[in-house]
Motif scaffolding. Structure first.
Motif, PDB file in Angstrom:
ATOM      1  N   ASN A 213       0.836  -1.191   0.000  1.00 33.01           N
ATOM      2  CA  ASN A 213       0.000   0.000   0.000  1.00 33.01           C
ATOM      3  C   ASN A 213       0.875   1.247   0.000  1.00 33.01           C
ATOM      4  OD1 ASN A 213      -2.472  -1.352   0.060  1.00 33.01           O
ATOM      5  ND2 ASN A 213      -2.459  -1.487   2.298  1.00 33.01           N
ATOM      6  N   LEU A 214       0.375   2.308  -0.609  1.00 33.67           N
ATOM      7  CA  LEU A 214       1.100   3.572  -0.646  1.00 33.67           C
ATOM      8  C   LEU A 214       0.594   4.508   0.438  1.00 33.67           C
ATOM      9  CD1 LEU A 214       1.309   4.394  -4.454  1.00 33.67           C
ATOM     10  CD2 LEU A 214       3.238   4.089  -2.923  1.00 33.67           C
ATOM     11  N   THR A 215       1.509   5.250   1.038  1.00 32.69           N
ATOM     12  CA  THR A 215       1.115   6.291   1.979  1.00 32.69           C
ATOM     13  C   THR A 215       0.803   7.570   1.194  1.00 32.69           C
ATOM     14  OG1 THR A 215       3.379   7.097   2.267  1.00 32.69           O
ATOM     15  CG2 THR A 215       2.633   5.328   3.738  1.00 32.69           C
ATOM     16  N   ARG A 216       0.236   8.531   1.894  1.00 31.69           N
ATOM     17  CA  ARG A 216      -0.077   9.799   1.245  1.00 31.69           C
ATOM     18  C   ARG A 216       1.185  10.483   0.717  1.00 31.69           C
ATOM     19  NH1 ARG A 216      -4.442  13.033   1.994  1.00 31.69           N
ATOM     20  NH2 ARG A 216      -3.171  14.792   2.748  1.00 31.69           N
TER      21      ARG A 216
ATOM     22  N   ILE B 297      -2.914   6.110   1.677  1.00 29.87           N
ATOM     23  CA  ILE B 297      -3.781   6.922   0.849  1.00 29.87           C
ATOM     24  C   ILE B 297      -4.960   6.083   0.359  1.00 29.87           C
ATOM     25  CG2 ILE B 297      -2.609   6.451  -1.351  1.00 29.87           C
ATOM     26  CD1 ILE B 297      -3.014   9.493  -1.965  1.00 29.87           C
ATOM     27  N   THR B 298      -6.118   6.691   0.274  1.00 31.00           N
ATOM     28  CA  THR B 298      -7.301   5.969  -0.194  1.00 31.00           C
ATOM     29  C   THR B 298      -7.430   6.113  -1.706  1.00 31.00           C
ATOM     30  OG1 THR B 298      -8.794   7.868   0.030  1.00 31.00           O
ATOM     31  CG2 THR B 298      -8.479   6.455   1.981  1.00 31.00           C
ATOM     32  N   TYR B 299      -8.232   5.236  -2.274  1.00 33.78           N
ATOM     33  CA  TYR B 299      -8.505   5.289  -3.708  1.00 33.78           C
ATOM     34  C   TYR B 299      -9.100   6.642  -4.096  1.00 33.78           C
ATOM     35  CZ  TYR B 299     -10.648   4.062  -8.211  1.00 33.78           C
ATOM     36  OH  TYR B 299     -11.038   4.029  -9.530  1.00 33.78           O
ATOM     37  N   ALA B 300     -10.033   7.151  -3.288  1.00 32.38           N
ATOM     38  CA  ALA B 300     -10.670   8.437  -3.589  1.00 32.38           C
ATOM     39  C   ALA B 300      -9.649   9.564  -3.596  1.00 32.38           C
ATOM     40  CB  ALA B 300     -11.774   8.726  -2.582  1.00 32.38           C
ATOM     41  N   GLU B 301      -8.734   9.553  -2.644  1.00 27.29           N
ATOM     42  CA  GLU B 301      -7.706  10.599  -2.584  1.00 27.29           C
ATOM     43  C   GLU B 301      -6.782  10.509  -3.801  1.00 27.29           C
ATOM     44  OE1 GLU B 301      -7.109  11.201   2.229  1.00 27.29           O
ATOM     45  OE2 GLU B 301      -6.134   9.508   1.230  1.00 27.29           O
TER      46      GLU B 301
ATOM     47  N   VAL C 185      -8.715  -0.559 -12.791  1.00 29.27           N
ATOM     48  CA  VAL C 185      -8.641  -0.504 -11.329  1.00 29.27           C
ATOM     49  C   VAL C 185     -10.026  -0.171 -10.793  1.00 29.27           C
ATOM     50  CG1 VAL C 185      -7.591   0.591  -9.322  1.00 29.27           C
ATOM     51  CG2 VAL C 185      -6.251   0.314 -11.422  1.00 29.27           C
ATOM     52  N   ARG C 186     -10.606  -1.094 -10.061  1.00 25.78           N
ATOM     53  CA  ARG C 186     -11.933  -0.880  -9.501  1.00 25.78           C
ATOM     54  C   ARG C 186     -11.877  -1.068  -7.995  1.00 25.78           C
ATOM     55  NH1 ARG C 186     -14.868   2.164 -12.788  1.00 25.78           N
ATOM     56  NH2 ARG C 186     -14.585   1.454 -14.934  1.00 25.78           N
TER      57      ARG C 186
ATOM     58  N   THR D  61      -7.699   1.265   0.397  1.00 29.73           N
ATOM     59  CA  THR D  61      -6.307   1.648   0.185  1.00 29.73           C
ATOM     60  C   THR D  61      -5.902   1.231  -1.225  1.00 29.73           C
ATOM     61  OG1 THR D  61      -5.571  -0.434   1.169  1.00 29.73           O
ATOM     62  CG2 THR D  61      -5.702   1.491   2.621  1.00 29.73           C
ATOM     63  N   ILE D  62      -4.817   1.796  -1.706  1.00 28.69           N
ATOM     64  CA  ILE D  62      -4.390   1.520  -3.078  1.00 28.69           C
ATOM     65  C   ILE D  62      -2.936   1.066  -3.080  1.00 28.69           C
ATOM     66  CG2 ILE D  62      -3.793   3.954  -3.486  1.00 28.69           C
ATOM     67  CD1 ILE D  62      -4.752   3.536  -6.390  1.00 28.69           C
ATOM     68  N   THR D  63      -2.645   0.079  -3.891  1.00 26.11           N
ATOM     69  CA  THR D  63      -1.302  -0.480  -3.928  1.00 26.11           C
ATOM     70  C   THR D  63      -0.432   0.232  -4.954  1.00 26.11           C
ATOM     71  OG1 THR D  63      -1.806  -2.116  -5.642  1.00 26.11           O
ATOM     72  CG2 THR D  63      -2.248  -2.745  -3.329  1.00 26.11           C
ATOM     73  N   ARG D  64       0.850  -0.064  -4.883  1.00 25.99           N
ATOM     74  CA  ARG D  64       1.787   0.505  -5.850  1.00 25.99           C
ATOM     75  C   ARG D  64       1.472   0.014  -7.264  1.00 25.99           C
ATOM     76  NH1 ARG D  64       6.668   2.535  -4.432  1.00 25.99           N
ATOM     77  NH2 ARG D  64       7.753   1.367  -6.063  1.00 25.99           N
ATOM     78  N   GLY D  65       1.091  -1.246  -7.384  1.00 23.60           N
ATOM     79  CA  GLY D  65       0.753  -1.775  -8.704  1.00 23.60           C
ATOM     80  C   GLY D  65      -0.481  -1.108  -9.291  1.00 23.60           C
TER      81      GLY D  65
END
Length: 217
Positions: free
Chosen positions: A62-65, A140-144, A181-182, A188-192
């Motif tokens: 997962n990526l941070t902000r 970081i969230t998907y929405a952000e 990407v759905r 949360t969102i990954t680097r990939g």
């Protein structure tokens, strides 16, 4: 699109040629999905990611902000500006010793285009919370993430509606930014997954133009 894949492949091949790797191999050995591997190699070729000391992309992390913020500034071609902004303090939870202080400063800056009556100000691509914090280490969230990428394309609150995040998510779907990407808004969102989104970004027209974002770089 076939041309999209070709151009992305050429970018990826540029990085592979420099590293003298065989054409059949991607730069990151830990990315096995073909679409994701191409996207990751494209980001590498553009200097958005480097793979760290071990040369790994770590697609499931997962990526941070703050990590996403750095990638966003790099894909905007503004990495050098970040170096010059290392002395600016914007948020109370980002101390002077923070490695990404400059990236955060650039990401939150407003920009002005035009002059006189035609001048317009565009807010930064990312904001802090109501308490003056950036929360750099929060995932970081998907929405952000989507909101930041849509803003990079030149769209703001007035273009998508004032209800966040639904307006930005709808705009991303309209632009095909979210293709492949759905996720739910709060996921949360990954680097990939980020690599896939950023590759999509490159081939989307910026607001008010018929030029794809890639042509700005």
């Amino acid at each position: 699109m076939q041309w999209k894949r070709l151009l992305a492949a050429l970018l990826a091949c540029a990085s592979l040629a420099v590293l003298a790797l065989p054409a059949s191999a991607g730069y990151f050995p830990d990315v096995t999905d073909p679409e994701m591997a191409r996207a990751a190699d494209t980001l590498y070729a553009l200097g958005v990611v480097d793979g760290g000391d071990k040369g790994l992309f770590q697609p499931m992390d997962n990526l941070t902000r703050v990590q996403f913020c750095k990638m966003a500034i790099e894909i905007m071609g503004r990495g050098e500006e970040a170096k010059a902004q290392m002395n600016r303090t914007i948020f109370k939870d980002v101390p002077a010793t923070h490695w990404a202080r400059g990236y955060i400063a650039v990401a939150t800056q407003s920009t002005t285009s035009g002059s006189g009556e035609n001048a317009s100000t565009t807010p930064g691509i990312i904001r802090g919370d109501a308490y003056g914090n950036f929360n750099p280490d929060r995932a970081i969230t998907y929405a952000e993430a989507i909101t930041i990428l849509v803003r990079i394309l030149g769209y703001g609150d007035s273009d998508v509606g004032m209800v966040w995040p639904s307006g930005y998510l709808a705009k991303a779907d309209e632009l095909a930014l979210s293709d492949g990407v759905r996720l739910a808004a709060g996921d949360t969102i990954t680097r990939g997954q980020t690599a896939l989104l950023m590759e999509n970004l490159l081939f989307i027209d910026t607001k008010g133009s018929d030029k794809e974002y890639l042509t700005n770089l």
